[in-house]
Design an enzyme around this catalytic site. Structure first.
Site, PDB file in Angstrom:
ATOM      1  CE  LYS A 126      -4.236  -1.843   1.969  1.00 40.25           C
ATOM      2  NZ  LYS A 126      -5.144  -1.879   3.107  1.00 40.25           N
ATOM      3  CE  LYS A 175      -5.750  -8.600  -1.761  1.00 38.75           C
ATOM      4  NZ  LYS A 175      -5.798  -8.254  -0.390  1.00 38.75           N
ATOM      5  CE  LYS A 229     -12.601  -3.902   0.875  1.00 36.70           C
ATOM      6  NZ  LYS A 229     -13.630  -4.364   1.772  1.00 36.70           N
TER       7      LYS A 229
HETATM    8  P1  TYM Z   1     -10.862  -6.588   4.238  1.00 40.10           P
HETATM    9  O1  TYM Z   1     -11.948  -5.629   4.603  1.00 40.10           O
HETATM   10  O2  TYM Z   1      -9.894  -6.205   3.196  1.00 40.10           O
HETATM   11  O3  TYM Z   1     -11.491  -7.968   3.810  1.00 40.10           O
HETATM   12  C1  TYM Z   1     -12.484  -8.619   4.582  1.00 40.10           C
HETATM   13  C2  TYM Z   1     -12.253 -10.119   4.539  1.00 40.10           C
HETATM   14  O4  TYM Z   1     -12.331 -10.598   3.208  1.00 40.10           O
HETATM   15  C3  TYM Z   1     -11.192 -11.396   2.932  1.00 40.10           C
HETATM   16  N1  TYM Z   1     -10.862 -11.274   1.498  1.00 40.10           N
HETATM   17  C4  TYM Z   1     -10.723 -12.307   0.652  1.00 40.10           C
HETATM   18  N2  TYM Z   1     -10.815 -13.640   0.829  1.00 40.10           N
HETATM   19  C5  TYM Z   1     -10.634 -14.426  -0.252  1.00 40.10           C
HETATM   20  N3  TYM Z   1     -10.372 -13.941  -1.496  1.00 40.10           N
HETATM   21  C6  TYM Z   1     -10.274 -12.613  -1.727  1.00 40.10           C
HETATM   22  N4  TYM Z   1     -10.030 -12.144  -2.953  1.00 40.10           N
HETATM   23  C7  TYM Z   1     -10.445 -11.732  -0.616  1.00 40.10           C
HETATM   24  N5  TYM Z   1     -10.410 -10.380  -0.484  1.00 40.10           N
HETATM   25  C8  TYM Z   1     -10.674 -10.122   0.814  1.00 40.10           C
HETATM   26  C9  TYM Z   1     -10.095 -10.814   3.794  1.00 40.10           C
HETATM   27  O5  TYM Z   1      -9.047 -11.738   4.001  1.00 40.10           O
HETATM   28  C10 TYM Z   1     -10.859 -10.499   5.059  1.00 40.10           C
HETATM   29  O6  TYM Z   1     -10.982 -11.647   5.878  1.00 40.10           O
HETATM   30  N6  TYM Z   1      -7.545  -6.011   7.930  1.00 40.10           N
HETATM   31  C11 TYM Z   1      -8.823  -6.632   7.595  1.00 40.10           C
HETATM   32  C12 TYM Z   1      -9.967  -6.151   8.467  1.00 40.10           C
HETATM   33  C13 TYM Z   1      -9.758  -6.355   9.921  1.00 40.10           C
HETATM   34  C14 TYM Z   1      -9.743  -7.610  10.619  1.00 40.10           C
HETATM   35  C15 TYM Z   1      -9.530  -7.267  11.990  1.00 40.10           C
HETATM   36  C16 TYM Z   1      -9.880  -8.937  10.224  1.00 40.10           C
HETATM   37  C17 TYM Z   1      -9.570  -5.362  10.839  1.00 40.10           C
HETATM   38  N7  TYM Z   1      -9.427  -5.921  12.080  1.00 40.10           N
HETATM   39  C18 TYM Z   1      -9.454  -8.265  12.980  1.00 40.10           C
HETATM   40  C19 TYM Z   1      -9.812  -9.919  11.213  1.00 40.10           C
HETATM   41  C20 TYM Z   1      -9.594  -9.571  12.563  1.00 40.10           C
HETATM   42  C21 TYM Z   1      -9.158  -6.257   6.163  1.00 40.10           C
HETATM   43  O7  TYM Z   1      -8.707  -5.281   5.639  1.00 40.10           O
HETATM   44  O8  TYM Z   1     -10.097  -7.036   5.571  1.00 40.10           O
END
Ligand code: TYM
Length: 332
Positions: free
Chosen positions: A112, A195, A198
């Site tokens: 990022k 992957k 967004k």
């Molecule tokens: P975020 O908001 O980017 O994504 C949410 C969840 O979706 C999963 N994900 C995917 N899984 C499979 N294939 C994909 N292409 C794909 N894109 C996204 C992500 O792995 C995630 O589980 N940092 C985290 C948010 C967060 C969090 C936490 C998660 C904040 N605090 C505590 C777990 C525990 C994030 O940005 O997810």
């Protein structure tokens, strides 16, 4: 009951298929067997300075989608991260336990900050995984359902829990990532080795949960497939077809070898049509329920407030213990 915890960012107007298959579906399944805490990571979303109105809207849309996808407010505490102030408080304490080098090794931060340019990237982007560790550790979570892109952040959470426990005495449970191999990384439809994301997928490469069925079908029919015409899983040589097979199988419950047999000799067209059907069938009711929930903002906000109350009870207990362990005076 063991505890499950996860968070999802409100950084778009809809979750996408990767979020749904890689994470949200597991949230729904795990609320049956676990004491469940799921939150919308609105504080994490601040790392990219969204417009205030946009953040508010997206937070509600995210909450509505979680309920629409099957989270039951009776069984799961669903809340906005910022409503439980203890997350931020614990984050600071953990920031002080984290090495600069350790935080700098996080590949998501490196990606990022490279994208934004090093001086434009906020310090929040750097400390992001430490806030994530606070989110997890404050609930003493046993399992954290995520996609594989979060694995390194989960490892940092584990390291921080162990370090804190070693320095100050047993305080945190060491959390386990809950990652389902078959759906750990759903690929971009136009660039299937990357992957679905967004922030980096083109609109053609990403399918939104709230997408119009017509647009959704078109995107799947135009998804990049590979040379040849056989519908077979082959990660190396056929990443596009393999990605679609995984999506179909995850949604239909039909094992991949059975799908391969069923589509033998039929070419990609018939197969893609079925993938599109499976996705629209899953998303149509979620979309409908999301719209209904969004029509009553007051009720949605009430559900989030109730979720935050439940979460706060647990978060406060952990924080009281942390303050004591680390030498902060009581009574603040
Ligand atoms: P975020 O908001 O980017 O994504 C949410 C969840 O979706 C999963 N994900 C995917 N899984 C499979 N294939 C994909 N292409 C794909 N894109 C996204 C992500 O792995 C995630 O589980 N940092 C985290 C948010 C967060 C969090 C936490 C998660 C904040 N605090 C505590 C777990 C525990 C994030 O940005 O997810």
């Amino acid at each position: 009951r063991p505890r499950v915890l996860s968070g999802i960012q409100p950084t778009a107007d809809s979750f996408h298929l990767g979020n749904y298959l890689g994470a949200v579906r597991q949230y729904v399944a795990l609320q049956e067997t676990h004491e469940a805490f799921y939150f919308i990571a609105d504080l994490h979303a601040l790392t990219v300075t969204p417009k205030p109105e946009e953040l508010r809207r997206r937070t509600r849309v995210a909450a509505a989608q979680l309920f629409a996808a099957g989270l039951d407010p009776e069984r799961s505490a669903v809340f906005a991260q910022s409503h439980v102030r203890e997350h931020s408080e614990l984050a600071w304490i953990l920031i002080c336990q984290t090495g600069m080098g350790e935080a700098g090794r996080m590949t998501q931060f490196k990606d990022k900050s490279a994208r934004y340019g090093e001086s434009a990237a906020s310090v929040g982007l750097f400390t992001y995984p430490i806030l994530q560790a606070a989110d997890i550790l404050i609930y003493q979570a046993d399992q954290v359902p995520v996609g594989v892109d979060q694995k390194q952040h989960l490892e940092l959470s584990r390291d921080l829990a162990q370090r804190f426990n070693n320095r100050y005495g047993q305080t945190f449970k060491v959390p386990n990532p809950y990652i389902l191999k078959e759906v750990e990384k759903i690929g971009d439809l136009q660039d299937p080795t990357a992957k679905m994301s967004k922030s980096s997928s083109s609109p053609q490469g990403i399918i939104d949960v709230l997408e119009e069925p017509g647009a959704l079908r078109k995107k799947i029919m135009r998804a990049v497939t590979d040379t040849g015409s056989e519908v077979v899983a082959d990660e190396e040589n056929k990443p596009g077809v393999t990605n679609l097979l995984r999506i179909h199988s995850a949604l239909s419950g039909v094992p991949i070898p059975e799908l391969e047999a069923r589509f033998a000799g039929q070419g990609y067209g018939a197969f893609k049509k079925e993938v599109a059907e499976a996705v629209t069938e899953t998303f149509a009711p979620i979309r409908e329920r999301t719209e209904k929930l969004l029509a009553d903002e007051a009720e949605l906000d009430r559900l989030l407030a109730a979720g935050a109350d439940r979460a706060r009870r647990v978060a406060r207990q952990t924080m009281a213990r942390v303050r004591d362990r680390i030498g902060l005076l009581h009574g603040g």
